[in-house]
Structures are given as structure tokens and as C-alpha cells.
Design an enzyme around this catalytic site. Sequence first.
Site, PDB file in Angstrom:
ATOM      1  N   GLU A  21      26.344 -14.162  74.026  1.00 10.76           N
ATOM      2  CA  GLU A  21      25.086 -13.940  72.740  1.00 10.76           C
ATOM      3  C   GLU A  21      25.485 -14.865  71.698  1.00 10.76           C
ATOM      4  O   GLU A  21      25.243 -14.648  70.950  1.00 10.76           O
ATOM      5  CB  GLU A  21      25.185 -12.726  71.854  1.00 10.76           C
ATOM      6  CG  GLU A  21      25.425 -11.252  73.525  1.00 10.76           C
ATOM      7  CD  GLU A  21      24.039 -11.055  73.830  1.00 10.76           C
ATOM      8  OE1 GLU A  21      23.387 -11.599  73.537  1.00 10.76           O
ATOM      9  OE2 GLU A  21      24.467 -10.054  75.055  1.00 10.76           O
TER      10      GLU A  21
ATOM     11  N   ASP B 211      17.218 -20.182  77.284  1.00 12.52           N
ATOM     12  CA  ASP B 211      18.622 -18.843  78.261  1.00 12.52           C
ATOM     13  C   ASP B 211      17.129 -19.363  79.438  1.00 12.52           C
ATOM     14  O   ASP B 211      16.689 -19.464  79.115  1.00 12.52           O
ATOM     15  CB  ASP B 211      17.835 -17.932  78.077  1.00 12.52           C
ATOM     16  CG  ASP B 211      18.651 -16.294  77.445  1.00 12.52           C
ATOM     17  OD1 ASP B 211      19.401 -16.953  77.330  1.00 12.52           O
ATOM     18  OD2 ASP B 211      18.348 -15.741  76.649  1.00 12.52           O
TER      19      ASP B 211
END
Length: 945
Positions: free
Chosen positions: A606, A771
Site C-alpha cells: 500500500e 498497479d
Amino acid sequence: MAAHTALSSLSWGELLDQAHELGLPTSALDGLSPRELIDLLRRERKRRERKRRERRLNHGDLVVDRRHAAARQLNAAPKSTLTHSGPSRVPSCRADLVAEDMSHTGDLASCLRPRKRPAVLYPATAGICRDAPKGPDGQPLPATVAQLPPSPLVLDEQLVLLCRDAQSLFCYWTLDPTRLAEARERAGGGQLVLRLKDLEAPEATSEFACQAWARSFFLPVLAPSRRVRLELGVRAADGSWHQLLGSNAVTTPAGAPSASGEPRAEHGPASVPIPAIRVGARADSPIPHPDDPPVGIPAAVIPTAPADTPAPDLLVPQALVGPGPLVIGEIDEDARERRPLPAWLLPTGAEATDELSDRTSRLLALRKQLRGKGPTALGASEHLGATERSLGASERLGTATAQSAREQLSTMELPAADDARLALVLHAHLPFVRHPEHEVFLEEEWLYEAISETYIPLLSLCERLAAEQLPYRLTLALSPTLVAMLRDPLLGARYERHLAWLREFCRRERRRARGDLALEAVVAHYEQRLADCDACWRAHDGDLTAGFAALARGGRLDLLTCGATHGYLPILGASSPEAVHAQLAVAVEQHERVFGVRPSGIWLPECAFAPGLDDALARVGLRYFVADTHAVAHAEPRPAQDGQAPILCPESDVAVFPRDPASSEQVWSREQGYPGDPLYRDFYRDIGWDLPTHELAPLPRIGEPPRPTGLKYHRITGGHQDKALYDPEAAATRAHEHARHFVACRREQLSARLASWRDGDPRPLVVAPYDAELFGHWWYEGPLWLEEVLRACAEPGAPTTTHLDDYLDENPVQQRAQPATSSWGAGGYHAFWIDDVNAWVYPKLSAAASRMTELARRFEAPTAIARRALNQAARELLLAQASDWAFLIKTGTAREYAERRTQEHLERFAQLARMLDHQRYDERALAELEERDNLFAELDYRVFA
């Protein structure tokens, strides 16, 4: 336990004994008053008595399983046989280990809220408390987990403080109820209080009254960039202070760039260990009146917004900014308020057309200024990127002005940026989902869709460019859980079956689409796409990681690692540095085992960072990590170039590469970025929602229809229009245009920095992290865009793509500053993972990590089967620590599955710890766990020691 014990005459500790002897989980006791606990015990007694009568009526007294008889023999053992190695204040109750054993609670646990946990009790390090039961032949009975008695108990008391965001803190604690009762008695019935202390200004303290049954609390941040510590104690009526617990120290987020001077540029020294925790000095201050009703901080509603919006403006609990006195307390789950959306949202209608035209004019004027202006152009490209991002909405707005501006921009001469660097960094991760106990499992399809839509297209484009000898550089972080799944034979076989199902489904769809040319083209596209996936899969013998490893050996691909199971490191490290070390050490070891080399960098799970974490990275040999923009922009002292260049951590020599907000938003933002173009495939319109059930054959039915297939036949289209059929050729053309536009923007951006660049300075760099699953899965045309970007960067005048490791070698001297607390979640801090719906997991994870550390240190020379149990306990704990579960709980997507996974792994850990405490091992149950959760085959439990 006597059936007719007068419950009303028992003390609180004796009531807890009764509850644990009945097998009630600790969560069942959460927040109960003595009267409510007595009523619960009575209901549970009646329920058990009713079940005993039913068993006698249905089966008779003679039909009794030997294992149940042995369990009754164990449960009937007197409490005097239990030994305690902890302090005498610990009540002699039989609590479960760390996570409740839900197998004996029926539906009781389903109606309980998971917050306000009572103290967690777990076994001491004392030896076995009783001999194994023996059967009629005198031989020990086969051990099962359900048979094992509760272990001797000690209380692991702790108070843990966490930074939630720039406005609020979160804490949780475990405390012996007997000790609390004694403290309140000494204080003459005083109030339980949390005292927040500023370590840099000891006189600055704030106190918050809390309920005696509370086990967690949200507090306000008193001031930014301050070192604070929390104390838990009892405030007597006479004002005296009786401290019970002290927390770890944390630094509150800055929330804004530092006002201090620029940092010096130099190399960093060797790393230093994380300092030990010390309890701060005492100070007294007034507290809110205990009769005042507590008002909780409502959970912030997270708007759909670019991640680079200034963090402090996104997540501000209304209670912290509203008028009137501020009262902080436990979570009020029903009190939620939405703040106005931030100002960066695009306007709509005629206002949007006028504003876009104005922005386009300013952009063209700015480009003229950039030509030949030299040093005065420094920083101008930041405006350029921000302005140009609005052009991504031109198709959706449908304005002639915007379209004309796009055509003008595409024909303008661009400055050269050959001496600048562009680092494209992708993070590939999925949580470990593997269910051999089910023939078909819906959540496993997360992996199958990502393989077909992201990982195979990504591998194919890299191999294609390498075959053409294109001088590209790409960085890819592969999480250990994803690598484990990609190499798993069972999941590989199931992916092949899934692919075969889809290909057969497309053959049937071809017949249905006959006569509709547009639909036939879409179906033919998917047929070819699935055939290409099958060919790539077979060319690599079902092991995509081998293909990525070959590209890495060729120098074009740089492979990074991530946390072992994507654990949220700042939260784990607040209570257990050993847990952070385990996440990092296991990740590095697994990466080296699979790819043959140790990783030099890491994608933090994260992108979450907190001061001190860089020391843990240095200890496992990691050289750098990628962080969100404000980790560097808010560093202390304030970095040069507004945080757009890497920095070195002051003590560890670990480099921090900040995310570039302009390049990120062009790709990430659905409203203003490329993926929202109306020609691109619509992710949400799955053919599985449109077709009747009988036409979805041969796809397996999972649950009730309809079900998604992963095949989407429509494009975004835009507005409120009916969705048009997808045109693969038109979408591919638009992806190439967007790729050229992206590279042109980076040339403008980096050329402005080059204008002020001097020999000896670090080369200008843009870090564009994403991502990996965005490319292909969420944004179907993403791989086409990425390939064209790499091709365009190989042309003269374009920025040179680089690896982060190579950039450090090329530019060894960097500025030095302390990175700020940050993550790339909404709001920029940790609030998304510390919320009223998911914060309950962290006390459990903390207790389990402490328990694992104790086991790892106790078993220095275990037997073979004990070693297996220890290694499996470490696996279960690592899996429970995955940040994915808290993320899914917060978003509400697959929330039930995420909660179940968290609880199941903790329960399995508790079962294994129970085996180890009593040194009685259920080999069959252990083998089943090893088969089900089989990642990290070479894991050594001592990584937690």
C-alpha cells in the site's frame, strides 16, 4: 462447573471463568455488563442442557464417541492442575489462545460486533499441565485439536498507538480486568482515562475519558509533526493519577511541506536499530466530565478522487473540523457525514466547455513560453501536466474546442529530454486465494482473470520488445503471494480448465453472433485473445515467473519484491517489530529462491511508510522503495525540487523514490485520465449479466446466477447513452494516441527541469508507479498503451527509461531528509486501513504476533513434527496479516470473505499454538493445513524470533 451455581454471587473474574469453561469466545464477552454476562451464561447453560437431552433421546447413553469421552475427561480436570507463570493478578480462567474457537459457539458469534475487544489471554511458557488421556487399553488416545485443553494463562498487556491520518490517532489495548478493578478501587472509583502527551513539550497534554469496557479509541492529533505518546490510567476523584499502561511513541503527520531549509546532499551512513520503547513522564491535566455523553469520530467517507489530491483535505472526520467543543471517543458506527467534494472535480455542461477552452489557451501560451526560456522554465511543466490532464476529458465533453486543442498539441515541436530519466514501475499483487477443498471457488477467478488480462499480456509485450532489441527498461514488483499462486500446480491446472471453459463459451457465442458483424468482431477478438493466452501459457510450461526471470536476467526487466503477504507494515510494526522483520525477510528469501537473485528494492505494501521502517528495510538488504508523493514532499527538512526527486533516509542510507502526481493522474484517474475514454472497453458491463443462465454454459455455476465471465462486449460510450459494442481496432488506435500524448507530456515536464540542470546534479527523474492489474484487467487497452509508451521512449528526444537501481548507481549523491508518514490510499495516510469497520483486526494480529515470537524463542530445538507445526503457525499468521482483508472489509467488496479469511487464519494459528503448548499433535489436521495454505514451503518459523 456446578449446574446450580448462584451466578449473581460471583465476582467478575469468576464470571469470566464460567464463560470460558462454557467455551464462549472472548468476543462474546465484549462490552457486556455483569448483568448481561449473567444472562448470557444462563442462556448458554440452558442451550447446552437442551442439547444433552436431545442427544440422550436420539442416540441413547451408550453411543458415545471415544474422542468426546476423552474431551469430557479433560474438561472435568480441576482448575488446581493449571499452572501460571505470570503475575498473581491474572485470573485463573481458561480463555482461548488468541482467536476464539468458533466451532463451539453456534450462531452466537455472528450477532456480535467485533470492536471493543476484551483483554486477550494466551498460554504461558510453562510446561504441559496434564498428561495425555488414555483409553481402556492404557494407550494414549489419538490427539485432535478439539480435545486439547486450554493452556495455562498469562495476560499480554499492551497499549498500542497508531497514526490514522493528519487529524486523528487510533489506539487499542489489552488490560487485565482484575488489575483495572484494583486500580479503580485504589482510586476510589475513579475514571479510566487516556492521556496523550507531547514528548517535545511535556506540559502539553490532553486527557480523554473512556468506558471501562472499551478496548480501542480514536483521538485527535494535537499538532502536526509532533512526537507523542499515550498513557492509560485511572484518574481519581481527588485528581491523583494511577497509570496502568504506556504506549509506543509516534510522530504525527506533517500534513504540509516542511518550512525548514533544503537538505544537504550526501551519502547515508549505515543503518541503526529501531530504538526501544520508553514510557514517558507523567503530567496531570483536566479531563472531560465522565457524565458527558461520548461522541465518536465518524468514519470519513472517501470520495472517488485522484490519490494525489492533498492528503489532509480528503479525510477529515467531521467531528474534528465542525463547530463547537470537540469530544473524542469510541466509534459511532451510525454517525457518518460526507464532506463536500474537493475542488479538483471537473465541472460539467457549458461551464466545462468554457473552462476547458480557457485551460487550453493557457496551455498553448505556456508552451510558447517554455521554448528557449532556459532556467525560467523550471517548474513550468508542473503546471503543464496539471493543465493538460483536463484534455483527457475532451471526448466525454464532446467539445470542438477541446478536439481542436488536441490536434494543435499533436503537431507542436517538443523539446528534447534525452538526458532525463523516466522510471515506469508496476506493482503486481493478489492476495493468496487457494481453496483445494472446493472444486470451483469464485474468488480464485481473481487470479485467472488477472493471468489472462494482465500477466500474460505484460509478459508477451516485454518478450516482443526484447526480441526486437528495443532498449527499454521496466520495473516490476511481484508480490510473494502472487508468485506462490503463479507457481502452484493446483491453481495452474485450474487456470487451464478456466481457459478451456472460456474458449468453449466463445465458440458457442460465435454461433449466437452469426449475422451481426459488430458482435462477430468482438467475439472473434476474444477468441484470438484467449488463443494467444493459451499459447503463451504453454510456451512457458505454465510458469510465467520463469519468463519474467529470463527478462530480468537480460537486463530489461528489474524485479522488486513486496511484503511476504502484503501486510500493512506501519500498523504491524507499532506493536511487533518482529512481525515487520518476518514480512520483509520472508519476501526477500522467497524472491531469491524463485528468481535466483536478492531484490535491491521493494514496493511497500500500500506504499505505506512510517519513520523507522527504513531501518527494517536496510537490515534485510533492501536499498530503496517507492513511496507516495507527500512522503518526500513533506519530508524534514524540506527537499529541493518540491519533492520531485529521490531522497536518502538520514540514518539507514535507504533511498525513497516519490510518485510523480502528473503522470499518475493521467493514467489512474477515470474522470480525467486515459482509461475513461469512450472508445475503451467498459469494465463493468459483463456479458454474464446480460445472457440468460442456459446460454452461459459451459461456464460453471457458482452460487446463484447471474455471474461474471470476464468477457465484456461493450465500450464505455460516455454520458447516459446506451452502451455501444466494443471496437477493438478503434480502441487500439486510441491507446497508441494516448501513449504518444503521455510521452510528449513527460518530455515537456522533464525538459523544464533540464533547463536548470547543472553538471554534477542528479539527472531529472519522473517515477510513474501503477498497479499492474490496471493494465489489462481494469483498463483493457493498458498493455497496448504501455507497449507504445516503451516504443516512443526509445525514439530520439524522448526521456530514457531506467531502472531505479540503475538510477542510484548513475546518481550516487542524493539529498538527505526524513520521509513523512504516508500511504497511497485515499487521504494519503493510514485511515483507509484503520476504520470503524476494520480496526478490530489489529488487536488480534498484535496478540498473535506476540504469541508467535514467544513460540519461536521457546522452541530452539523442536522435534520434526513440532517444527512443522511452528512453520505452519507462521504461515497462518502471515496470511492473517494481509492488508487485502482490511481493504476489502472497508470497501465492502467481498467483505464477508475477507472477514472469514482473517478469522480462519487466526483460529488455525490458535489451534497450532495449542498443539505446541501441550506437545500433542494432530498429524491429520496439520497435514490438511499444510495442504490448504501451502505457500512458502521453505519458511523457517525462527524469522519471528
